[in-house]
Design an enzyme around this catalytic site. Sequence first.
Site, PDB file in Angstrom:
ATOM      1  N   HIS A   1       0.926  -1.082   0.064  1.00  0.00           N
ATOM      2  CA  HIS A   1       0.057   0.005  -0.112  1.00  0.00           C
ATOM      3  C   HIS A   1       0.877   1.227   0.034  1.00  0.00           C
ATOM      4  O   HIS A   1       1.041   1.991   0.918  1.00  0.00           O
ATOM      5  CB  HIS A   1      -0.960   0.071   1.302  1.00  0.00           C
ATOM      6  CG  HIS A   1      -2.225   0.775   1.133  1.00  0.00           C
ATOM      7  ND1 HIS A   1      -3.381   0.422   1.395  1.00  0.00           N
ATOM      8  CD2 HIS A   1      -2.172   2.168   0.703  1.00  0.00           C
ATOM      9  CE1 HIS A   1      -4.233   1.591   1.203  1.00  0.00           C
ATOM     10  NE2 HIS A   1      -3.620   2.438   0.806  1.00  0.00           N
TER      11      HIS A   1
ATOM     12  N   ASN B   1      -4.638   6.228  -7.022  1.00  0.00           N
ATOM     13  CA  ASN B   1      -5.511   7.426  -6.998  1.00  0.00           C
ATOM     14  C   ASN B   1      -4.575   8.765  -7.269  1.00  0.00           C
ATOM     15  O   ASN B   1      -4.383   9.587  -6.475  1.00  0.00           O
ATOM     16  CB  ASN B   1      -6.045   7.740  -5.488  1.00  0.00           C
ATOM     17  CG  ASN B   1      -4.975   7.838  -4.351  1.00  0.00           C
ATOM     18  OD1 ASN B   1      -4.011   7.097  -4.597  1.00  0.00           O
ATOM     19  ND2 ASN B   1      -5.371   8.348  -3.384  1.00  0.00           N
TER      20      ASN B   1
ATOM     21  N   ASP C   1      -8.629   2.485  -4.064  1.00  0.00           N
ATOM     22  CA  ASP C   1      -8.141   3.008  -2.839  1.00  0.00           C
ATOM     23  C   ASP C   1      -8.292   4.520  -2.837  1.00  0.00           C
ATOM     24  O   ASP C   1      -7.994   5.279  -3.659  1.00  0.00           O
ATOM     25  CB  ASP C   1      -6.968   2.740  -2.153  1.00  0.00           C
ATOM     26  CG  ASP C   1      -6.313   3.036  -1.166  1.00  0.00           C
ATOM     27  OD1 ASP C   1      -7.027   2.932  -0.036  1.00  0.00           O
ATOM     28  OD2 ASP C   1      -5.386   3.852  -1.187  1.00  0.00           O
TER      29      ASP C   1
ATOM     30  N   ASP D   1       0.858   2.349   3.838  1.00  0.00           N
ATOM     31  CA  ASP D   1      -0.207   3.384   3.285  1.00  0.00           C
ATOM     32  C   ASP D   1       0.656   4.728   3.299  1.00  0.00           C
ATOM     33  O   ASP D   1       0.119   5.874   3.402  1.00  0.00           O
ATOM     34  CB  ASP D   1      -1.502   3.810   4.304  1.00  0.00           C
ATOM     35  CG  ASP D   1      -2.682   4.371   3.470  1.00  0.00           C
ATOM     36  OD1 ASP D   1      -2.274   4.974   2.334  1.00  0.00           O
ATOM     37  OD2 ASP D   1      -3.511   4.460   4.300  1.00  0.00           O
TER      38      ASP D   1
ATOM     39  N   GLY E   1      -3.692  11.729   5.569  1.00  0.00           N
ATOM     40  CA  GLY E   1      -2.274  10.750   4.880  1.00  0.00           C
ATOM     41  C   GLY E   1      -1.159  11.245   5.529  1.00  0.00           C
ATOM     42  O   GLY E   1      -0.982  12.217   6.091  1.00  0.00           O
TER      43      GLY E   1
HETATM   44  O1  DOR Z   1      -5.113   8.585   4.677  1.00  0.00           O
HETATM   45  C1  DOR Z   1      -5.130   8.401   3.314  1.00  0.00           C
HETATM   46  N1  DOR Z   1      -4.526   9.074   2.367  1.00  0.00           N
HETATM   47  N2  DOR Z   1      -6.243   7.719   3.223  1.00  0.00           N
HETATM   48  C2  DOR Z   1      -6.378   7.364   1.748  1.00  0.00           C
HETATM   49  O2  DOR Z   1      -7.203   6.477   1.420  1.00  0.00           O
HETATM   50  C3  DOR Z   1      -5.930   8.081   0.543  1.00  0.00           C
HETATM   51  C4  DOR Z   1      -4.560   8.806   1.191  1.00  0.00           C
HETATM   52  C5  DOR Z   1      -3.930   9.529   0.130  1.00  0.00           C
HETATM   53  O3  DOR Z   1      -3.897   9.385  -1.200  1.00  0.00           O
HETATM   54  O4  DOR Z   1      -3.355  10.528   0.549  1.00  0.00           O
END
Ligand code: DOR
Length: 430
Positions: free
Chosen positions: A56, A90, A147, A307, A326
């Site tokens: 991720h 994304n 996502d 992530d 994020g």
């Molecule tokens: O905290 C997040 N940031 N959750 C997500 O689902 C997307 C991600 C991002 O792309 O910054």
Amino acid sequence: MSLVIKGGTLVDATGTRRGDVRIEGDTIAAVGDGLTADRTIDAGGCVVSPGFVDLHTHLRQPGREQAETIETGGRGAALGGFTAVVAMPNTDPCMDSAAVIREVIEWARTAPCDVFPTAAITVGRRGEALSPMAELAQLGVRIFTDDGDGVQDDRLMKRALEYSVGLTPFTGGQSVTLAQHCEVSVLSEGGSMHEGEWSSRLGIPGQPSEAEELMVMRDIALARATGARVHLQHLSTEGSVEMVRRAKAAGLAVTAEATTHHFTLTDACCADYDPVFKVHPPLRGDRDVDAVKAGLADGTIDAIATDHAPHTRDSKELPFDQAPPGMLGLETALALALTELDIPLETLIGLLTWRPARIAGIDDVHGGPLVAGHQANLCVFDPELEWQVAGAAMASRSENSPYEGRTVRGRARHTVLHGEVVVHDGEAQR
Ligand code: DOR
């Protein structure tokens, strides 16, 4: 040119032992004692493991290169001990077409880490129509996800899962997995942190645990109905972990990941309204953190994911409710796992290597084992080295680490990608 990694403790899916690893070209040539080569790397006091695999990662290219690029994110990954990252779709434009996937694959060729693009389940991640999944699978995509958002429409998600089961003619027989960002948007809308005591105290609208759990519940039901492979991303609540535990006991093809921040931080971190702690799904409560840790320890959760979500300084300086969610993760994942998880080293390395590699369908090349004939994708890390986290010192173009200033233990010293030393003594080589 041959290389020997000398005197380390080797840990992989086959167990733990001491030994040298000799590498020729991109392949492990021998494992044993007293090996020699043209070049020697001293691994005394270090662990030698398969290179880590992150399921991720947000690399932001194309479209938001001011926050990260495939090159800078790939460098951060290598510094963190990763030899493979799975890139989220994304981007802008979104990774939902053959043209964009081809470009990402092309850009990634020179990155100091293997990059495996996901593709969106739906066109534009808008949740309305399926992306050209067969064509994308043919290009090598093995994980589809929207996502950033979950697929809200139950019928469309069911159709995507049914369709995914029939994609093997396009993948040379490999299975395809649908990964879900579990968030029912009508329940989370307008919320910037976990809904609970802290959100009430701070006056910040919250996102309830049920926003995640209802989609986890639905997708487990759909996995049962379709026989498709479902991977649940960034699990953050006690209820989600328990549902996955039961789904696995029932023999369903359900896997799950947890991020480093969801087992190290809680919603109390938001007390000063600092947007560096804003993330989706949000940081939850103590019970949730304990449940995620227990899920990692007992095998319910298959993988530690980062992530890694870089955001520019400007955007993270907006007020809490307006800042994007994020946080960075690639360069701190190993240390946080070593510092915060009370689990055997072999279990921990499995969560970072062979288990995510299997989910990504890349276990022929990443995730070990450390035996002759296998691809030389390795990490040599010092499990005891203490260091202080500093966002500005990271390879990422962004600095939004929630661990700024924290002292952690364990760090990658050397990373070997297809036989090439891409990180040597903690320094990126390209
Ligand atoms: O905290 C997040 N940031 N959750 C997500 O689902 C997307 C991600 C991002 O792309 O910054």
